[in-house]
Design an enzyme around this catalytic site. Structure first.
Site, PDB file in Angstrom:
ATOM      1  N   ASN A  10     -12.422  -7.642 -63.704  1.00 51.51           N
ATOM      2  CA  ASN A  10     -13.166  -8.240 -62.903  1.00 51.51           C
ATOM      3  C   ASN A  10     -12.960  -9.899 -61.856  1.00 51.51           C
ATOM      4  O   ASN A  10     -13.290 -10.925 -62.941  1.00 51.51           O
ATOM      5  CB  ASN A  10     -14.912  -8.658 -62.592  1.00 51.51           C
ATOM      6  CG  ASN A  10     -15.413  -9.574 -61.578  1.00 51.51           C
ATOM      7  OD1 ASN A  10     -14.850  -9.627 -60.262  1.00 51.51           O
ATOM      8  ND2 ASN A  10     -17.146  -9.329 -61.859  1.00 51.51           N
ATOM      9  N   LYS A  12     -13.666 -12.547 -60.216  1.00 49.03           N
ATOM     10  CA  LYS A  12     -14.366 -13.176 -59.688  1.00 49.03           C
ATOM     11  C   LYS A  12     -13.991 -14.800 -58.963  1.00 49.03           C
ATOM     12  O   LYS A  12     -12.607 -14.233 -57.852  1.00 49.03           O
ATOM     13  CB  LYS A  12     -15.386 -14.033 -60.785  1.00 49.03           C
ATOM     14  CG  LYS A  12     -16.051 -12.869 -61.921  1.00 49.03           C
ATOM     15  CD  LYS A  12     -16.972 -13.403 -63.022  1.00 49.03           C
ATOM     16  CE  LYS A  12     -17.657 -12.848 -63.680  1.00 49.03           C
ATOM     17  NZ  LYS A  12     -18.413 -12.638 -64.210  1.00 49.03           N
ATOM     18  N   HIS A  95     -22.738  -6.300 -58.105  1.00 48.07           N
ATOM     19  CA  HIS A  95     -22.970  -7.474 -59.018  1.00 48.07           C
ATOM     20  C   HIS A  95     -24.004  -8.539 -59.233  1.00 48.07           C
ATOM     21  O   HIS A  95     -24.150  -8.263 -57.900  1.00 48.07           O
ATOM     22  CB  HIS A  95     -21.338  -8.173 -58.617  1.00 48.07           C
ATOM     23  CG  HIS A  95     -21.225  -8.686 -60.280  1.00 48.07           C
ATOM     24  ND1 HIS A  95     -21.767  -9.663 -61.151  1.00 48.07           N
ATOM     25  CD2 HIS A  95     -20.200  -8.151 -61.364  1.00 48.07           C
ATOM     26  CE1 HIS A  95     -21.067 -10.416 -61.716  1.00 48.07           C
ATOM     27  NE2 HIS A  95     -20.052  -9.043 -62.192  1.00 48.07           N
ATOM     28  N   GLU A  97     -23.953 -11.348 -59.483  1.00 50.59           N
ATOM     29  CA  GLU A  97     -23.724 -12.576 -59.438  1.00 50.59           C
ATOM     30  C   GLU A  97     -24.017 -12.924 -57.786  1.00 50.59           C
ATOM     31  O   GLU A  97     -24.879 -12.947 -56.920  1.00 50.59           O
ATOM     32  CB  GLU A  97     -23.155 -13.109 -59.466  1.00 50.59           C
ATOM     33  CG  GLU A  97     -21.971 -13.356 -60.768  1.00 50.59           C
ATOM     34  CD  GLU A  97     -20.855 -13.382 -61.173  1.00 50.59           C
ATOM     35  OE1 GLU A  97     -19.998 -13.196 -61.035  1.00 50.59           O
ATOM     36  OE2 GLU A  97     -20.633 -13.818 -62.336  1.00 50.59           O
ATOM     37  N   GLU A 165     -24.469  -3.427 -66.322  1.00 51.64           N
ATOM     38  CA  GLU A 165     -24.300  -4.921 -67.059  1.00 51.64           C
ATOM     39  C   GLU A 165     -25.632  -5.808 -66.852  1.00 51.64           C
ATOM     40  O   GLU A 165     -26.169  -6.519 -66.040  1.00 51.64           O
ATOM     41  CB  GLU A 165     -23.464  -5.757 -65.942  1.00 51.64           C
ATOM     42  CG  GLU A 165     -21.888  -4.906 -65.765  1.00 51.64           C
ATOM     43  CD  GLU A 165     -21.134  -6.165 -65.107  1.00 51.64           C
ATOM     44  OE1 GLU A 165     -19.905  -6.809 -65.794  1.00 51.64           O
ATOM     45  OE2 GLU A 165     -21.219  -6.529 -64.060  1.00 51.64           O
ATOM     46  N   GLY A 171     -21.448 -13.121 -68.658  1.00 50.33           N
ATOM     47  CA  GLY A 171     -20.572 -14.861 -68.391  1.00 50.33           C
ATOM     48  C   GLY A 171     -21.293 -15.453 -69.699  1.00 50.33           C
ATOM     49  O   GLY A 171     -20.812 -16.987 -69.607  1.00 50.33           O
ATOM     50  N   SER A 211     -19.586  -9.813 -71.615  1.00 51.69           N
ATOM     51  CA  SER A 211     -19.257 -10.508 -72.690  1.00 51.69           C
ATOM     52  C   SER A 211     -17.777  -9.118 -72.995  1.00 51.69           C
ATOM     53  O   SER A 211     -18.095 -10.109 -74.560  1.00 51.69           O
ATOM     54  CB  SER A 211     -19.570 -11.504 -73.443  1.00 51.69           C
ATOM     55  OG  SER A 211     -20.577 -12.186 -72.652  1.00 51.69           O
TER      56      SER A 211
HETATM   57  C1  PEP Z   1     -18.121  -9.244 -64.695  1.00 51.50           C
HETATM   58  O1  PEP Z   1     -18.561 -10.702 -64.149  1.00 51.50           O
HETATM   59  O2  PEP Z   1     -18.878  -8.231 -64.293  1.00 51.50           O
HETATM   60  C2  PEP Z   1     -18.525  -9.613 -66.454  1.00 51.50           C
HETATM   61  C3  PEP Z   1     -18.923  -8.995 -67.055  1.00 51.50           C
HETATM   62  O3  PEP Z   1     -18.608 -10.745 -67.015  1.00 51.50           O
HETATM   63  P1  PEP Z   1     -18.197 -11.151 -68.757  1.00 51.50           P
HETATM   64  O4  PEP Z   1     -17.026 -10.696 -68.843  1.00 51.50           O
HETATM   65  O5  PEP Z   1     -17.227 -12.680 -68.553  1.00 51.50           O
HETATM   66  O6  PEP Z   1     -19.419 -11.280 -69.163  1.00 51.50           O
END
Ligand code: PEP
Length: 253
Positions: A10, A12, A95, A97, A165, A171, A211
């Site tokens: 992803n 983003k 997601h 976000e 998640e 992040g 992460s």
């Molecule tokens: C994500 O964008 O779904 C995500 C898990 O980001 P990160 O790996 O940066 O935590």
């Protein structure tokens, strides 16, 4: 049969078309020898075509990061499932976000999930509790609720993927432990899917996200109930993402 091991990138709101193409080519060329996991790249909308062209003929698949639920119409600035269908096979929905910043609540996510299925797109449905919910002992209940509402009215889940998640792990550099992830994924998520959809639930790949990096992915992939990863930050560097794909293949092989 176990669900197909899968790693999703992803990106983003990162990469220009030029940068996305370069990154996709780097991942394509590096992946050559890795067999095993399904690899899905999710660039920003405007790079979907370029990334699709870059990976054509390889094992890599392409997905979008979001979409609207209607097929067409007066929805300025939105992108429809019918438009995406010409460009990609997958779409990330719900997601955190999107949920936090853009008002994608469970009902809207549900409309989007149904629209994705109707148009032949495979939804990667994201669920996960906030830190507040976890601290209050409501992580499982929150995730179960997101799944129930997100999949309401869906009869056939063929093609579905679910990503767990935890919001506090995205992040932040603070990944969940494999044990915490497995508790929710093997318990709450698999249990909810089994209850809702019976045998079909066994084919749904369950991905951990939050992460993930080359140092911690093996621990997650070693869990039987975790079939892959949804990767944000570390997917912006070809070598890191390739290592994550390799380690997932090895753990799941
Ligand atoms: C994500 O964008 O779904 C995500 C898990 O980001 P990160 O790996 O940066 O935590």
């Amino acid at each position: 049969m176990m669900p197909v091991p899968t790693v999703v990138a992803n990106w983003k709101m990162n990469t220009t078309i030029h940068e996305a193409t370069r990154l996709a080519v780097g991942i394509r060329d590096g992946l050559g020898s890795v067999s095993g996991p399904e690899v899905i790249l999710c660039p920003p909308f405007i790079s979907l075509q370029a990334v699709r062209d870059a990976v054509l003929g390889s094992q890599i698949k392409v997905g979008a990061q979001n979409m609207y639920s209607e097929a067409s119409g007066a929805f300025t600035g939105e992108v429809s499932p019918a438009m995406l269908r010409e460009l990609c096979d997958y779409v990330i929905l719900g997601h955190s976000e999107r949920r936090q910043l853009f008002g994608d609540n469970d009902d809207l996510v549900n409309l989007k999930v149904k629209a994705a299925f109707e148009h032949g797109l495979r939804p990667i449905l994201c669920v996960g509790e906030s830190l507040e919910q976890r601290d209050a002992g409501r992580a499982g209940a929150a995730v179960a609720q997101q799944l129930r509402t997100g999949l309401a009215g869906v009869v056939d889940i063929t093609g579905l993927l679910v990503a767990y998640e935890p919001v506090w792990a995205i992040g932040t550099g603070r990944a969940a432990t494999p044990e915490i992830a497995a508790e929710i994924m093997g318990g709450t998520i698999q249990g909810s899917l089994n209850a809702l959809f019976g045998d079909a639930a066994a084919q749904v790949p369950l991905l951990y996200g939050g992460s993930v990096n080359p140092d911690n992915v093996a621990g997650f992939a070693a869990q039987e109930c975790i079939h892959g990863a949804l990767v944000g930050g570390a997917s912006l560097q070809a070598d890191q993402f390739l290592e994550i794909a390799r380690l997932t293949a090895r753990a799941k092989g």
